[in-house]
Design a protein around this motif. Sequence first.
Motif, mmCIF file in Angstrom:
data_model
loop_
_atom_site.group_PDB
_atom_site.id
_atom_site.type_symbol
_atom_site.label_atom_id
_atom_site.label_comp_id
_atom_site.label_asym_id
_atom_site.label_seq_id
_atom_site.Cartn_x
_atom_site.Cartn_y
_atom_site.Cartn_z
ATOM 1 N N SER A 1 7.521 2.840 -11.192
ATOM 2 C CA SER A 1 6.702 1.620 -11.221
ATOM 3 C C SER A 1 7.402 0.564 -12.041
ATOM 4 O O SER A 1 8.228 0.875 -12.902
ATOM 5 N N ILE A 2 7.057 -0.682 -11.767
ATOM 6 C CA ILE A 2 7.565 -1.790 -12.588
ATOM 7 C C ILE A 2 6.444 -2.821 -12.689
ATOM 8 O O ILE A 2 5.724 -3.051 -11.705
ATOM 9 N N GLY A 3 6.246 -3.355 -13.869
ATOM 10 C CA GLY A 3 5.148 -4.314 -14.064
ATOM 11 C C GLY A 3 3.809 -3.708 -13.665
ATOM 12 O O GLY A 3 2.936 -4.414 -13.144
ATOM 13 N N GLY A 4 3.671 -2.383 -13.863
ATOM 14 C CA GLY A 4 2.403 -1.715 -13.550
ATOM 15 C C GLY A 4 2.171 -1.427 -12.082
ATOM 16 O O GLY A 4 1.096 -0.977 -11.689
ATOM 17 N N GLU A 5 3.186 -1.681 -11.244
ATOM 18 C CA GLU A 5 3.005 -1.439 -9.801
ATOM 19 C C GLU A 5 4.043 -0.486 -9.271
ATOM 20 O O GLU A 5 5.216 -0.560 -9.664
ATOM 21 N N GLU A 6 3.647 0.377 -8.348
ATOM 22 C CA GLU A 6 4.622 1.259 -7.698
ATOM 23 C C GLU A 6 5.628 0.401 -6.929
ATOM 24 O O GLU A 6 5.223 -0.536 -6.226
ATOM 25 N N ILE A 7 6.899 0.747 -7.030
ATOM 26 C CA ILE A 7 7.916 -0.022 -6.293
ATOM 27 C C ILE A 7 7.860 0.323 -4.805
ATOM 28 O O ILE A 7 7.967 -0.553 -3.948
ATOM 29 N N THR A 8 7.674 1.616 -4.513
ATOM 30 C CA THR A 8 7.725 2.064 -3.107
ATOM 31 C C THR A 8 6.445 2.821 -2.718
ATOM 32 O O THR A 8 6.501 4.016 -2.412
ATOM 33 N N PRO A 9 5.283 2.133 -2.704
ATOM 34 C CA PRO A 9 4.028 2.858 -2.430
ATOM 35 C C PRO A 9 4.001 3.547 -1.071
ATOM 36 O O PRO A 9 3.505 4.670 -0.948
ATOM 37 N N ASN A 10 4.550 2.881 -0.056
ATOM 38 C CA ASN A 10 4.503 3.478 1.292
ATOM 39 C C ASN A 10 5.393 4.704 1.389
ATOM 40 O O ASN A 10 5.010 5.734 1.945
ATOM 41 N N SER B 1 10.680 -7.381 10.998
ATOM 42 C CA SER B 1 10.810 -7.763 12.403
ATOM 43 C C SER B 1 11.750 -6.813 13.150
ATOM 44 O O SER B 1 11.521 -6.465 14.315
ATOM 45 N N PHE B 2 12.813 -6.384 12.449
ATOM 46 C CA PHE B 2 13.775 -5.454 13.063
ATOM 47 C C PHE B 2 13.058 -4.198 13.568
ATOM 48 O O PHE B 2 13.241 -3.778 14.717
ATOM 49 N N PHE B 3 12.215 -3.617 12.730
ATOM 50 C CA PHE B 3 11.512 -2.392 13.150
ATOM 51 C C PHE B 3 10.521 -2.695 14.284
ATOM 52 O O PHE B 3 10.387 -1.910 15.215
ATOM 53 N N ARG B 4 9.839 -3.854 14.151
ATOM 54 C CA ARG B 4 8.841 -4.181 15.186
ATOM 55 C C ARG B 4 9.528 -4.296 16.549
ATOM 56 O O ARG B 4 9.090 -3.728 17.543
ATOM 57 N N GLN B 5 10.661 -5.021 16.560
ATOM 58 C CA GLN B 5 11.364 -5.215 17.828
ATOM 59 C C GLN B 5 12.004 -3.904 18.323
ATOM 60 O O GLN B 5 12.110 -3.670 19.526
ATOM 61 N N THR B 6 12.421 -3.071 17.377
ATOM 62 C CA THR B 6 13.023 -1.789 17.766
ATOM 63 C C THR B 6 11.979 -0.890 18.457
ATOM 64 O O THR B 6 12.271 -0.275 19.485
ATOM 65 N N VAL B 7 10.775 -0.852 17.898
ATOM 66 C CA VAL B 7 9.723 -0.035 18.524
ATOM 67 C C VAL B 7 9.421 -0.592 19.922
ATOM 68 O O VAL B 7 9.247 0.181 20.881
ATOM 69 N N ALA B 8 9.444 -1.921 20.058
ATOM 70 C CA ALA B 8 9.206 -2.521 21.382
ATOM 71 C C ALA B 8 10.319 -2.097 22.352
ATOM 72 O O ALA B 8 10.057 -1.811 23.529
ATOM 73 N N ARG C 1 11.344 -2.919 -2.583
ATOM 74 C CA ARG C 1 9.923 -3.068 -2.258
ATOM 75 C C ARG C 1 9.744 -3.643 -0.847
ATOM 76 O O ARG C 1 8.890 -3.217 -0.080
ATOM 77 N N TYR C 2 10.595 -4.605 -0.499
ATOM 78 C CA TYR C 2 10.503 -5.197 0.844
ATOM 79 C C TYR C 2 10.759 -4.128 1.917
ATOM 80 O O TYR C 2 10.046 -4.039 2.920
ATOM 81 N N VAL C 3 11.784 -3.298 1.692
ATOM 82 C CA VAL C 3 12.105 -2.234 2.654
ATOM 83 C C VAL C 3 10.918 -1.272 2.750
ATOM 84 O O VAL C 3 10.535 -0.832 3.843
ATOM 85 N N ASP C 4 10.322 -0.975 1.606
ATOM 86 C CA ASP C 4 9.162 -0.085 1.586
ATOM 87 C C ASP C 4 8.034 -0.644 2.471
ATOM 88 O O ASP C 4 7.421 0.094 3.245
ATOM 89 N N SER C 5 7.783 -1.955 2.349
ATOM 90 C CA SER C 5 6.728 -2.565 3.175
ATOM 91 C C SER C 5 7.100 -2.462 4.651
ATOM 92 O O SER C 5 6.239 -2.197 5.502
ATOM 93 N N ALA C 6 8.388 -2.678 4.932
ATOM 94 C CA ALA C 6 8.834 -2.625 6.331
ATOM 95 C C ALA C 6 8.629 -1.218 6.901
ATOM 96 O O ALA C 6 8.192 -1.069 8.050
ATOM 97 N N VAL C 7 8.909 -0.183 6.093
ATOM 98 C CA VAL C 7 8.711 1.195 6.573
ATOM 99 C C VAL C 7 7.211 1.464 6.765
ATOM 100 O O VAL C 7 6.801 2.104 7.740
ATOM 101 N N GLY C 8 6.392 0.930 5.854
ATOM 102 C CA GLY C 8 4.933 1.067 6.003
ATOM 103 C C GLY C 8 4.472 0.484 7.337
ATOM 104 O O GLY C 8 3.699 1.106 8.081
ATOM 105 N N ASP C 9 4.987 -0.712 7.658
ATOM 106 C CA ASP C 9 4.631 -1.362 8.937
ATOM 107 C C ASP C 9 5.140 -0.535 10.124
ATOM 108 O O ASP C 9 4.471 -0.434 11.155
ATOM 109 N N LEU C 10 6.339 0.022 9.965
ATOM 110 C CA LEU C 10 6.919 0.820 11.057
ATOM 111 C C LEU C 10 6.010 2.004 11.392
ATOM 112 O O LEU C 10 5.708 2.254 12.573
ATOM 113 N N VAL C 11 5.550 2.696 10.359
ATOM 114 C CA VAL C 11 4.699 3.870 10.580
ATOM 115 C C VAL C 11 3.409 3.440 11.290
ATOM 116 O O VAL C 11 2.962 4.060 12.267
ATOM 117 N N GLN C 12 2.834 2.338 10.805
ATOM 118 C CA GLN C 12 1.609 1.808 11.400
ATOM 119 C C GLN C 12 1.825 1.495 12.885
ATOM 120 O O GLN C 12 1.013 1.855 13.743
#
Length: 408
Positions: free
Chosen positions: A45-54, A164-171, A221-232
């Motif tokens: 965590s940093i600043g009280g937040e998990e860096i890679t929650p997803n 966007s890369f993951f979104r377009q890849t899944v498409a 953290r950005y990559v983590d969000s992108a992986v979260g979106d990919l799973v969704q």
Amino acid sequence: ASDWFKQRDALRKQMETEPLFGQYKGKNVLVVQAEAFQTFVIGQSIGGEEITPNLNKLIGQSIYFPNFYHQTAQGRTSDADFLTSCSMHPLPTGSAFIRFAANEFDCAPSILKSQGYDTTVHHAYDGSFWNRNNMYHNMDYDQFYNIKDYNIDEPIGWSLGDVSFFRQTVAQLKERNSSPFYALTITLSSHHPFKLPYANQELNVGELQGTILGDYVQAARYVDSAVGDLVQNLKEEGLWDNTILMFYGDHDNSVYDWKLYETFFGRPVSELDKDRIVRQVPFFIHLPNDEHAGVNEKAVGQIDTTPTIMHLLGISPEDRYGMGISMLSQAPKSVVFRNGGFTDGQVYYVPSADGLVENGSCYSLAGEEPALTDATACAAGAQSAKMDLSVSDRVIENDLFPVFRKEE
Ligand code: GP9
């Protein structure tokens, strides 16, 4: 070199008698190779937040290998790809993708294609970078989706943002409508020097604000969000339940200012910490329905990735050349680094510049805390690491697999 492979074969084949062999036959395989993604941000965590929650959540639902190491050298991202896809060591100088793209290797796409898989690789950058166009053709991918196949609707860093890369890849995968598929996706947004647009910087990195490590943490953290979106997205598209998802970091972030890491961890970092911080990248396998989730402590490396896929899909390693051993197998193994260092989970060896074992650092990992121990404890392992690297070099430099095949 041919004898070396004969001996290795017995260890590689052990998986055929072990649990999980073939248990996921016919499932899709989606592999995420994440740019410069290192283990030290996982669970932190940093600043009280998990860096890679997803990723933290996903890891809890997966088979996680905390002792997974990258084994790359000068060929960086291309070395990671070569190690994981073709199960061979990188070269001591340059990139095998560039220097030996016409050679015969047994890489994941051709192995899976022989089992009826549709095989694709996705990376939103110039197809010629790292000589990928030629190498991917040789590796027998059905298609290489490169920058020309993506709409740059989220410009970040070198090209397209990972979301966007993951979104377009899944498409793209949906459009192919081929089953089963094997797809390698190579991310880019967390590339050095990790400068994200302000709007994408979600964390409060405190004292690290304005430093390269602070920027790196934001990028992670950005990559983590992108992986979260990919799973969704995979769930929404009905692909999640019949797909094996593998994730690994390709190599380190080239940030070696240890004061910054001491600020990050809030403690001093030892010489061993430094070597391990640089070499450890995360690796996990998510199986359908969160099956077999848990932590596997075995020391493993990128070279073991394709054998692990073969283990799950039930593909025999017989007649398929590669140096790695399935991570899910009980077969003994050590992880060899290109500088001649290695670890087998019991000891960890950091060679000195002169390569003499007595001048290197040999750590015992057996106790509560790692401790420097007599170099003799690492001597046999260092010798065997040297042999592995020289066998790999000889095979690559002389294109020996076709020769071995003729001898069989
Ligand atoms: C570019 C990307 C970056 O296509 O793979 O490679 P790297 O500079 O990290 O080796």
